[in-house]
Design a protein around this motif. Structure first.
Motif, mmCIF file in Angstrom:
data_model
loop_
_atom_site.group_PDB
_atom_site.id
_atom_site.type_symbol
_atom_site.label_atom_id
_atom_site.label_comp_id
_atom_site.label_asym_id
_atom_site.label_seq_id
_atom_site.Cartn_x
_atom_site.Cartn_y
_atom_site.Cartn_z
ATOM 1 N N ILE A 89 0.858 -1.178 0.000
ATOM 2 C CA ILE A 89 0.000 0.000 0.000
ATOM 3 C C ILE A 89 0.894 1.228 0.000
ATOM 4 C CG2 ILE A 89 -1.802 1.275 1.211
ATOM 5 C CD1 ILE A 89 -2.693 -1.434 0.117
ATOM 6 N N LEU A 90 0.563 2.193 -0.862
ATOM 7 C CA LEU A 90 1.344 3.422 -0.956
ATOM 8 C C LEU A 90 0.413 4.635 -0.921
ATOM 9 C CD1 LEU A 90 2.575 1.319 -3.459
ATOM 10 C CD2 LEU A 90 4.466 2.871 -3.033
ATOM 11 N N ASP A 91 0.933 5.737 -0.412
ATOM 12 C CA ASP A 91 0.282 7.035 -0.494
ATOM 13 C C ASP A 91 1.033 7.886 -1.508
ATOM 14 O OD1 ASP A 91 -1.461 6.348 1.540
ATOM 15 O OD2 ASP A 91 -0.320 7.355 3.105
ATOM 16 N N TRP A 92 0.298 8.522 -2.397
ATOM 17 C CA TRP A 92 0.864 9.488 -3.332
ATOM 18 C C TRP A 92 0.555 10.875 -2.780
ATOM 19 C CZ3 TRP A 92 1.600 8.341 -9.086
ATOM 20 C CH2 TRP A 92 1.819 6.970 -9.304
ATOM 21 N N ARG A 93 1.579 11.673 -2.550
ATOM 22 C CA ARG A 93 1.412 12.960 -1.908
ATOM 23 C C ARG A 93 1.940 14.082 -2.792
ATOM 24 N NH1 ARG A 93 3.943 10.963 3.890
ATOM 25 N NH2 ARG A 93 2.337 9.378 4.350
ATOM 26 N N ASP A 130 3.605 19.478 -1.314
ATOM 27 C CA ASP A 130 3.297 20.062 -0.008
ATOM 28 C C ASP A 130 2.868 19.025 1.019
ATOM 29 O OD1 ASP A 130 3.856 22.641 -0.886
ATOM 30 O OD2 ASP A 130 1.798 22.987 -1.564
ATOM 31 N N GLY A 131 2.776 17.749 0.621
ATOM 32 C CA GLY A 131 2.423 16.694 1.550
ATOM 33 C C GLY A 131 0.957 16.339 1.603
ATOM 34 N N ASP A 132 0.140 16.930 0.749
ATOM 35 C CA ASP A 132 -1.291 16.632 0.759
ATOM 36 C C ASP A 132 -1.563 15.304 0.052
ATOM 37 O OD1 ASP A 132 -1.895 19.080 2.011
ATOM 38 O OD2 ASP A 132 -1.879 20.124 0.082
ATOM 39 N N PRO A 133 -2.566 14.534 0.526
ATOM 40 C CA PRO A 133 -2.888 13.264 -0.134
ATOM 41 C C PRO A 133 -3.500 13.483 -1.510
ATOM 42 C CG PRO A 133 -4.464 13.733 1.625
ATOM 43 C CD PRO A 133 -3.386 14.764 1.734
ATOM 44 N N VAL A 134 -3.016 12.727 -2.472
ATOM 45 C CA VAL A 134 -3.514 12.811 -3.842
ATOM 46 C C VAL A 134 -4.133 11.471 -4.262
ATOM 47 C CG1 VAL A 134 -2.910 13.259 -6.263
ATOM 48 C CG2 VAL A 134 -1.757 14.532 -4.424
ATOM 49 N N LEU A 135 -3.389 10.390 -4.088
ATOM 50 C CA LEU A 135 -3.842 9.049 -4.455
ATOM 51 C C LEU A 135 -3.461 8.063 -3.361
ATOM 52 C CD1 LEU A 135 -2.336 8.991 -8.076
ATOM 53 C CD2 LEU A 135 -4.769 9.275 -7.578
ATOM 54 N N THR A 136 -4.217 6.981 -3.256
ATOM 55 C CA THR A 136 -3.739 5.800 -2.549
ATOM 56 C C THR A 136 -3.615 4.680 -3.575
ATOM 57 O OG1 THR A 136 -5.972 5.058 -1.941
ATOM 58 C CG2 THR A 136 -4.768 6.433 -0.351
ATOM 59 N N GLU A 137 -2.694 3.786 -3.332
ATOM 60 C CA GLU A 137 -2.410 2.728 -4.311
ATOM 61 C C GLU A 137 -2.307 1.378 -3.626
ATOM 62 O OE1 GLU A 137 1.158 1.116 -7.268
ATOM 63 O OE2 GLU A 137 1.325 3.120 -6.349
ATOM 64 N N GLN A 138 -2.906 0.390 -4.268
ATOM 65 C CA GLN A 138 -2.674 -1.007 -3.914
ATOM 66 C C GLN A 138 -1.838 -1.615 -5.036
ATOM 67 O OE1 GLN A 138 -6.159 -3.361 -3.145
ATOM 68 N NE2 GLN A 138 -5.010 -5.214 -2.716
ATOM 69 N N ARG A 139 -0.619 -2.021 -4.723
ATOM 70 C CA ARG A 139 0.343 -2.527 -5.708
ATOM 71 C C ARG A 139 0.598 -4.010 -5.465
ATOM 72 N NH1 ARG A 139 5.754 0.945 -6.593
ATOM 73 N NH2 ARG A 139 4.093 2.370 -7.293
ATOM 74 N N ILE A 140 0.554 -4.794 -6.538
ATOM 75 C CA ILE A 140 0.869 -6.222 -6.469
ATOM 76 C C ILE A 140 2.003 -6.501 -7.439
ATOM 77 C CG2 ILE A 140 0.029 -8.577 -6.768
ATOM 78 C CD1 ILE A 140 -2.811 -7.531 -6.289
ATOM 79 N N LEU A 141 3.083 -7.055 -6.925
ATOM 80 C CA LEU A 141 4.263 -7.402 -7.707
ATOM 81 C C LEU A 141 4.507 -8.901 -7.588
ATOM 82 C CD1 LEU A 141 6.483 -4.558 -6.205
ATOM 83 C CD2 LEU A 141 5.320 -4.475 -8.429
ATOM 84 N N THR A 142 4.742 -9.567 -8.708
ATOM 85 C CA THR A 142 5.088 -10.983 -8.659
ATOM 86 C C THR A 142 6.317 -11.248 -9.514
ATOM 87 O OG1 THR A 142 3.846 -11.853 -10.578
ATOM 88 C CG2 THR A 142 2.615 -11.526 -8.518
ATOM 89 N N LEU A 166 -5.027 2.713 -8.450
ATOM 90 C CA LEU A 166 -4.862 4.056 -7.905
ATOM 91 C C LEU A 166 -6.229 4.677 -7.655
ATOM 92 C CD1 LEU A 166 -2.165 5.225 -10.478
ATOM 93 C CD2 LEU A 166 -1.733 4.467 -8.141
ATOM 94 N N VAL A 167 -6.439 5.151 -6.437
ATOM 95 C CA VAL A 167 -7.707 5.769 -6.048
ATOM 96 C C VAL A 167 -7.476 7.257 -5.793
ATOM 97 C CG1 VAL A 167 -9.583 5.811 -4.361
ATOM 98 C CG2 VAL A 167 -8.548 3.632 -5.023
ATOM 99 N N ASN A 168 -8.289 8.087 -6.392
ATOM 100 C CA ASN A 168 -8.219 9.529 -6.187
ATOM 101 C C ASN A 168 -8.783 9.864 -4.807
ATOM 102 O OD1 ASN A 168 -8.379 12.305 -6.218
ATOM 103 N ND2 ASN A 168 -9.670 12.447 -8.037
ATOM 104 N N VAL A 169 -7.927 10.278 -3.882
ATOM 105 C CA VAL A 169 -8.360 10.667 -2.536
ATOM 106 C C VAL A 169 -8.290 12.177 -2.344
ATOM 107 C CG1 VAL A 169 -7.786 8.446 -1.484
ATOM 108 C CG2 VAL A 169 -6.042 10.250 -1.589
ATOM 109 N N SER A 170 -8.067 12.904 -3.438
ATOM 110 C CA SER A 170 -8.069 14.364 -3.368
ATOM 111 C C SER A 170 -9.513 14.862 -3.510
ATOM 112 C CB SER A 170 -7.200 14.952 -4.478
ATOM 113 O OG SER A 170 -7.869 14.914 -5.718
#
Length: 383
Positions: free
Chosen positions: A121-125, A128-140, A157-161
């Protein structure tokens, strides 16, 4: 093949005694480089296939998900292309921040298929540090025969802005044939001038901007090749370069922007096979199966951005009695690989796996975090 813990902020993909990849999930890069996790890759024969901070574009780092235009934000690095102005260094370089590793919801199937897998799970900021996206990433990762191996990448990627976000590229903003945006592979410096192949044979730099299911890049000395396959969307254009530098990426926002409303989701996924000069021959068989696998992954709600940060990853040797509950955070960030047994202690990483792994990179020290790196000398060529 399994992931194990390297030095702080990175995982190592092991193939027996060899290291095929490093996944640097907590980089210490300068803000202007839009810090984000990235892979550094090599073949099973030990050939380096990625660049790290090359002199021409220091924000290019191995294999990463890099997006230059997400609303007003730049998650690619360096200056931003502005219509009728060219490249301008703006205070808009965002970052992708690792939040947690989570448990695979199919650990038994992963092991049976011989997969090494990381769910993150990642936060895209914003800068200025404000939340823009959250991401669920799967790597194999998995072996392909005796000589090649494959890596798949899926990002939801989910738009949380609070505002709609237009996903685009320099071409969607007015620059001709520069639609870079997506899961981007930057080849080693010695690969410049190599062959770009497609379903119709030799494609060269003319493949840039054209749709297609896959492209392959072969090193000039034929020592190795990388096959890239687009999984979403199905007929994505490609960003492809060889004459200037080695680079490939499915580029779904090459020409047209995609607007994602608040709460909306966009999914990007691709597969890569790292092998020999004949790697393109795997497109119709192994490659097609990897793409089908990625497209079959069901859409799911990503874990909220408030997920508690994990502890140091334990690696692939984990207790089979651990409870796995979908996307719940994994205690001690247990990472499921194919080599598991009860009660294992964390594997000990090489004292300095980074030193021997990057003969191609422009410098031997990490990018400075305290100061911003200077933009390219020729910002009009900032791809």
């Amino acid at each position: 093949m399994h992931f194990e813990v390297g030095e702080s902020g990175r995982l190592l993909l092991r193939d027996g005694d060899s290291t095929l990849a490093e996944y640097i999930y907590a980089p210490s890069d300068a803000t202007v480089e839009s810090p984000r996790p990235y892979f550094l890759l090599r073949t099973r024969q030990g050939v380096e296939v990625t660049a790290y901070r090359p002199d021409d574009h220091v924000w290019h780092k191995g294999l990463s998900l890099a997006l230059p235009n997400v609303g007003p934000h730049n998650f690619w690095g360096g200056p931003t292309y502005v219509r009728d102005q060219g490249y301008v260094q703006l205070p808009n370089n965002g970052s992708q921040v690792h939040t947690a590793f989570v448990a695979s919801d199919t650990p038994i199937a992963d092991a049976a298929a011989g997969l090494a897998r990381v769910d993150e799970i990642l936060d895209w900021r914003s800068q200025d540090g404000d939340p823009v996206l959250t991401e669920q990433r799967i790597l194999t990762a998995r072996a392909v025969g005796d000589d090649a191996w494959a890596l798949t990448w899926r990002s939801a990627l989910v738009n949380v802005s609070p505002d709609p976000l237009a996903f685009g590229s320099p071409t969607s903003k007015g620059r001709e044939n520069a639609g870079y945006a997506g899961i981007f592979w930057r080849g080693a410096s010695g690969w410049t001038g190599g062959a770009i192949l497609g379903p119709g044979g030799d494609a060269g730099d003319a493949a840039c901007g054209e749709p297609g299911p896959w492209l392959a890049f072969v090193a000039p000395d034929s020592s190795a090749g990388v096959l890239a396959l687009a999984a979403t969307p199905a007929d994505s254009p490609w960003f492809a370069r060889s004459a200037e530098y080695a680079g490939l990426s499915p580029a779904p926002f090459f020409t047209d922007e995609t607007v994602v409303e608040p709460g909306g989701t966009v999914v990007l996924s691709a597969a890569f096979i790292i092998g020999g000069a004949d790697v393109a021959s795997l497109a119709a068989t192994v490659g097609a199966n990897l793409v089908a696998e990625l497209r079959a992954v069901p859409d799911a709600e990503p874990t909220p951005a408030t997920t508690a940060p994990d502890a140091e990853p334990r690696g692939a040797e984990t207790d089979r009695d651990a409870e796995l509950e979908g996307a719940a955070p994994v205690p001690d960030a247990e990472l499921r690989g194919t080599e598991t047994h009860r009660g294992a202690e964390p594997p000990v990483a090489d004292p300095d796996p980074d030193a021997a792994f990057h003969p191609d990179r422009a410098d031997t020290d990490p990018a400075p975090a305290a100061e911003d790196s200077a933009p390219a000398d020729h910002p009009e060529e900032s791809a």
